[in-house]
Design a protein around this motif. Structure first.
Motif, short mmCIF file in Angstrom:
data_model
loop_
_atom_site.label_atom_id
_atom_site.label_comp_id
_atom_site.label_asym_id
_atom_site.label_seq_id
_atom_site.Cartn_x
_atom_site.Cartn_y
_atom_site.Cartn_z
N CYS A 50 0.78 -1.28 -0.08
CA CYS A 50 0.08 -0.01 0.00
C CYS A 50 0.84 1.37 -0.15
O CYS A 50 0.13 2.33 0.43
CB CYS A 50 -0.82 0.01 1.10
SG CYS A 50 -2.16 -1.15 1.10
N ASP A 51 2.07 1.09 -0.56
CA ASP A 51 2.94 2.42 -0.49
C ASP A 51 2.86 2.76 -1.91
O ASP A 51 3.93 3.69 -2.41
CB ASP A 51 4.44 1.85 -0.27
CG ASP A 51 4.43 1.60 1.20
OD1 ASP A 51 3.78 1.74 2.01
OD2 ASP A 51 5.74 1.17 1.42
N CYS A 52 1.66 2.98 -2.37
CA CYS A 52 1.34 3.29 -3.75
C CYS A 52 1.71 4.78 -3.97
O CYS A 52 2.12 5.30 -5.00
CB CYS A 52 0.10 3.43 -4.32
SG CYS A 52 -0.49 1.49 -4.31
N PHE A 53 1.60 5.59 -3.02
CA PHE A 53 1.71 7.14 -3.13
C PHE A 53 3.16 7.58 -2.86
O PHE A 53 3.52 8.75 -3.06
CB PHE A 53 0.80 7.66 -2.23
CG PHE A 53 -0.64 7.55 -2.48
CD1 PHE A 53 -1.27 8.05 -3.53
CD2 PHE A 53 -1.33 6.57 -1.73
CE1 PHE A 53 -2.39 7.57 -3.72
CE2 PHE A 53 -2.51 6.21 -1.76
CZ PHE A 53 -3.18 6.90 -2.92
N ASP A 54 4.07 6.71 -3.02
CA ASP A 54 5.74 6.93 -2.85
C ASP A 54 5.80 7.46 -4.26
O ASP A 54 6.79 8.49 -4.32
CB ASP A 54 6.31 5.80 -2.63
CG ASP A 54 6.29 5.49 -1.00
OD1 ASP A 54 5.46 6.34 -0.45
OD2 ASP A 54 6.91 4.46 -0.68
N ASP A 55 5.13 7.02 -5.37
CA ASP A 55 5.69 7.49 -6.70
C ASP A 55 4.13 7.67 -7.41
O ASP A 55 3.52 6.98 -8.05
CB ASP A 55 6.27 6.39 -7.30
CG ASP A 55 6.63 6.72 -9.04
OD1 ASP A 55 6.63 7.86 -9.47
OD2 ASP A 55 7.02 5.66 -9.43
N THR A 56 3.98 9.18 -7.09
CA THR A 56 2.31 9.30 -7.38
C THR A 56 2.11 9.61 -9.14
O THR A 56 1.19 9.22 -9.42
CB THR A 56 2.20 10.77 -7.14
OG1 THR A 56 3.17 11.73 -7.49
CG2 THR A 56 1.76 10.73 -5.51
N CYS A 59 1.62 5.93 -9.74
CA CYS A 59 0.30 5.45 -9.20
C CYS A 59 -0.93 5.78 -10.26
O CYS A 59 -1.88 5.06 -10.29
CB CYS A 59 0.00 6.03 -7.76
SG CYS A 59 -1.49 5.84 -6.84
N CYS A 60 -0.95 7.08 -10.49
CA CYS A 60 -1.97 7.61 -11.57
C CYS A 60 -2.19 7.03 -12.89
O CYS A 60 -3.16 6.64 -13.16
CB CYS A 60 -1.74 9.31 -11.70
SG CYS A 60 -2.07 10.10 -10.36
N ILE A 61 -1.05 6.81 -13.41
CA ILE A 61 -1.12 5.82 -14.58
C ILE A 61 -1.66 4.44 -14.25
O ILE A 61 -2.58 4.11 -15.25
CB ILE A 61 0.61 5.90 -15.23
CG1 ILE A 61 0.86 6.94 -15.77
CG2 ILE A 61 0.40 4.70 -16.37
CD1 ILE A 61 2.28 7.37 -16.19
N THR A 62 -1.16 3.77 -13.29
CA THR A 62 -1.75 2.44 -12.87
C THR A 62 -3.14 2.45 -12.74
O THR A 62 -3.98 1.70 -12.87
CB THR A 62 -0.93 1.74 -11.82
OG1 THR A 62 0.51 2.15 -12.21
CG2 THR A 62 -1.19 0.36 -11.65
N PRO A 66 -3.75 0.83 -16.24
CA PRO A 66 -2.79 -0.59 -15.83
C PRO A 66 -2.11 -1.09 -16.83
O PRO A 66 -1.08 -1.66 -16.69
CB PRO A 66 -3.76 -1.26 -14.92
CG PRO A 66 -5.25 -1.03 -15.61
CD PRO A 66 -5.31 0.27 -16.07
N CYS A 67 -2.74 -1.32 -18.10
CA CYS A 67 -1.96 -2.03 -19.05
C CYS A 67 -0.49 -1.35 -19.49
O CYS A 67 0.32 -2.12 -19.69
CB CYS A 67 -2.92 -2.04 -20.51
SG CYS A 67 -3.26 -0.24 -21.04
N ILE A 68 -0.44 -0.12 -19.14
CA ILE A 68 0.92 0.46 -19.34
C ILE A 68 1.93 -0.06 -18.43
O ILE A 68 2.91 -0.53 -18.59
CB ILE A 68 0.81 2.03 -19.63
CG1 ILE A 68 0.08 2.63 -20.48
CG2 ILE A 68 2.14 2.72 -19.23
CD1 ILE A 68 -0.34 4.05 -20.62
N CYS A 132 -6.21 -6.24 -4.94
CA CYS A 132 -5.56 -4.95 -5.15
C CYS A 132 -4.63 -4.95 -6.37
O CYS A 132 -3.55 -4.55 -6.04
CB CYS A 132 -4.61 -4.79 -3.77
SG CYS A 132 -5.53 -5.07 -2.22
N GLU A 133 -5.37 -5.00 -7.55
CA GLU A 133 -4.64 -5.08 -8.62
C GLU A 133 -3.64 -3.92 -8.94
O GLU A 133 -2.49 -4.10 -9.11
CB GLU A 133 -5.67 -5.14 -9.83
CG GLU A 133 -4.89 -5.19 -11.48
CD GLU A 133 -4.38 -6.43 -11.84
OE1 GLU A 133 -3.88 -6.40 -12.67
OE2 GLU A 133 -4.51 -7.49 -11.10
N ALA A 134 -4.25 -2.65 -8.62
CA ALA A 134 -3.42 -1.74 -8.99
C ALA A 134 -2.14 -1.30 -7.98
O ALA A 134 -1.21 -0.91 -8.35
CB ALA A 134 -4.22 -0.30 -8.85
N CYS A 135 -2.33 -1.80 -6.72
CA CYS A 135 -1.46 -1.73 -5.69
C CYS A 135 -0.49 -2.75 -5.86
O CYS A 135 0.87 -2.66 -6.01
CB CYS A 135 -1.97 -2.07 -4.25
SG CYS A 135 -3.08 -0.29 -3.64
#
Length: 181
Positions: A50-56, A59-62, A66-68, A132-135
């Motif tokens: 859940c440290d997704c917001f370390d690289d915002t 995080c937004c692109i994913t 998410p295919c990228i 949690c696919e995106a995470c």
């Protein structure tokens, strides 16, 4: 300790319990017998799930596409045998047709864990991707990035940058003059 068994007149010694470091007879050691060592214990992920917001940016692109992120991860994990575009397109196709892209992407998480001896955490790979696919994609992206990969340039450019790929020099065969009579 254990009684030896006899089966139809054949002597079968029972295995003795062992403890400590195994010692091999000198005859085996001298003959080049190699003892395989145990694999190292699984390493921890460099960041949490859940440290997704370390690289915002990622995080937004994913979150929106998410295919990228998946395509970039798959290209690095497959060591350039599949391109980012092909993996991302297949991910999108599976998403549009079945909605089960998480099953496809969990195989890449398992493959990545095997390559880098990472611990299966916080739970099973398929469960992480289904819930949690995106995470999960963001965590894999960050892990590869922290291992020195520039995710934007792909596998081959990373290897050239590291100086590990030596392109084979191919020269066409020499052709002696044309046909003569």
């Amino acid at each position: 300790m254990y009684p030896d068994s006899k089966v139809e007149g054949t002597y079968i010694p029972q295995p003795q319990p062992t403890a400590g470091v195994p010692v091999y007879p000198p005859s085996l050691q001298a003959s080049g017998f190699r003892v395989q060592s145990q694999p190292p214990p699984p390493a921890q992920w460099s960041t949490g799930l859940c440290d997704c917001f370390d690289d915002t940016g990622n995080c937004c692109i994913t979150c929106f596409c998410p295919c990228i992120t998946f395509g970039q991860i798959a290209e690095i994990i497959d060591k350039g045998s599949t391109s980012c575009g092909a993996s991302g397109a297949l991910y999108t196709l599976i998403l549009c047709l079945t909605g089960c892209q998480c099953i496809y992407s969990c195989f890449y998480r398992s493959k990545m864990r095997a390559q880098y001896s990472l611990h299966e955490s916080p739970c099973n790979d398929c469960l992480v991707h289904c819930c949690c696919e995106a995470c999960a994609l963001c965590q894999e992206y960050r892990e590869l990035k922290r291992r020195g990969f520039d995710m934007n340039i792909g596998w081959h450019a990373n290897m050239e940058r590291q100086g590990t790929i030596i392109a084979p020099v191919t020269t066409p065969p020499m052709v002696e003059g044309g046909m003569t009579r």
